[in-house]
Scaffold this active site. Structure first.
Site, short mmCIF file in Angstrom:
data_model
loop_
_atom_site.label_atom_id
_atom_site.label_comp_id
_atom_site.label_asym_id
_atom_site.label_seq_id
_atom_site.Cartn_x
_atom_site.Cartn_y
_atom_site.Cartn_z
N HIS A 22 0.85 -1.19 0.00
CA HIS A 22 0.00 0.00 0.00
C HIS A 22 0.88 1.24 0.00
O HIS A 22 0.69 2.16 -0.79
CB HIS A 22 -0.92 -0.01 1.22
CG HIS A 22 -1.87 1.15 1.27
ND1 HIS A 22 -2.92 1.22 2.16
CD2 HIS A 22 -1.92 2.30 0.56
CE1 HIS A 22 -3.59 2.35 1.97
NE2 HIS A 22 -2.99 3.03 1.02
N GLU A 40 0.97 8.13 -3.35
CA GLU A 40 1.86 7.65 -2.29
C GLU A 40 3.16 8.45 -2.25
O GLU A 40 3.67 8.76 -1.17
CB GLU A 40 2.14 6.16 -2.47
CG GLU A 40 0.94 5.27 -2.21
CD GLU A 40 0.40 5.41 -0.79
OE1 GLU A 40 1.21 5.39 0.15
OE2 GLU A 40 -0.83 5.55 -0.63
N HIS A 55 3.41 10.72 1.04
CA HIS A 55 4.29 10.08 2.02
C HIS A 55 5.77 10.13 1.62
O HIS A 55 6.63 10.36 2.47
CB HIS A 55 3.87 8.62 2.21
CG HIS A 55 2.46 8.45 2.68
ND1 HIS A 55 2.05 8.79 3.95
CD2 HIS A 55 1.36 7.98 2.02
CE1 HIS A 55 0.75 8.52 4.07
NE2 HIS A 55 0.30 8.04 2.92
#
Length: 265
Positions: free
Chosen positions: A81, A139, A143
């Site tokens: 993920h 992502e 992040h």
């Protein structure tokens, strides 16, 4: 009188100088993302893994970007993920100062990412610049940009996540302990946690949906040695009523796309 004027001029010049310094410090802070946000240095990494059999059974739309639509053996193992920088206090940084996602940067990793870090949805998640993009873009911008002190750049972020995923192979650990994909079996949650603790000497986090494991997260110090995800590294903490996982959980096997009532996208 002349002396008074001279002192007044010096005072004005001093104030002006302080203002210039203040303005410069604000501009510098803006460049590194410190104004209007608290993006302090993170404490540890969390590798978030998805169980496709749980997620895909809730998908009813098919498109080329949705790996749930493909007949792939890789979907009977955990997929990535994201690799998330986190703080010890339970919060995390997001959308830090850094370059926008550029698909060309990870072109050499494309095949591996398609297999081990696929999108399990047709939706386009939001990015940090007001638009929507690919799963990988989301992502990286949310992040990856916050972990640049360790991974350096976009290519390094995705390569690091893949390397950690392969080194700490959760699917293999669970399979060797007898926890294999099944649409009929239920497994003790404590047994799954114990298998991972024995293999990696650290306690993971688990999230469930409908009694099935949906996500499993491994935590690491910034040198990527394992550490506990939870403040209390006790199995009992996962068996409390606050957990989204029951005492016995399933690891649903991925079914073929023909068994879904997909709506063409």
């Amino acid at each position: 009188m002349a002396s008074f004027l001279s002192q007044k001029i010096l005072l004005i010049l001093s104030i002006a100088s302080l203002c210039i310094i203040r303005i410069n410090s604000i501009e510098d802070a803006l460049e590194i993302g410190e104004v209007g946000s608290e993006q302090r240095e993170f404490d540890y990494f969390k590798l978030a893994l998805q169980w496709p059999g749980t997620i895909c059974r809730g998908r009813h739309r098919c498109c080329s970007s949705n790996a749930c639509c493909r007949n792939s053996n890789a979907l009977n193992e955990f997929t990535i993920h994201g690799l998330w920088p986190d703080y010890n206090d339970g919060t995390w940084p997001a959308c830090c100062n850094g370059p926008r996602f550029d698909a060309k940067e990870i072109f050499p990793l494309h095949d591996a990412l398609e297999k081990y870090w696929p999108s399990l949805s047709c939706g386009k998640p939001s990015t940090c610049h007001g638009g929507r993009g690919t799963f990988w873009a989301h992502e990286w911008e949310k992040h990856g940009t916050c972990s640049s002190s360790v991974v350096r750049d976009e290519h390094g972020y995705f390569l690091t996540a893949l390397n950690v995923y392969f080194k700490y192979n959760v699917t293999q650990v669970l399979n060797e302990a007898g926890y294999v994909p099944s649409n009929s079996e239920k497994y003790p949650l404590g047994g799954i946690i114990s298998a991972i603790q024995n293999a990696f000497h650290a306690t993971p986090e688990l999230e469930c949906k409908g009694g099935a494991v949906e996500e499993l997260r491994l935590c690491f110090y910034k040198d990527f040695t394992p550490r506990d995800c939870a403040t209390e590294s006790r199995i009992e903490s996962y068996l409390s009523s606050r957990s989204s996982c029951p005492r016995y959980v399933s690891l649903p096997a991925q079914v073929s796309s023909g068994e879904y009532s997909f709506i063409p996208y």
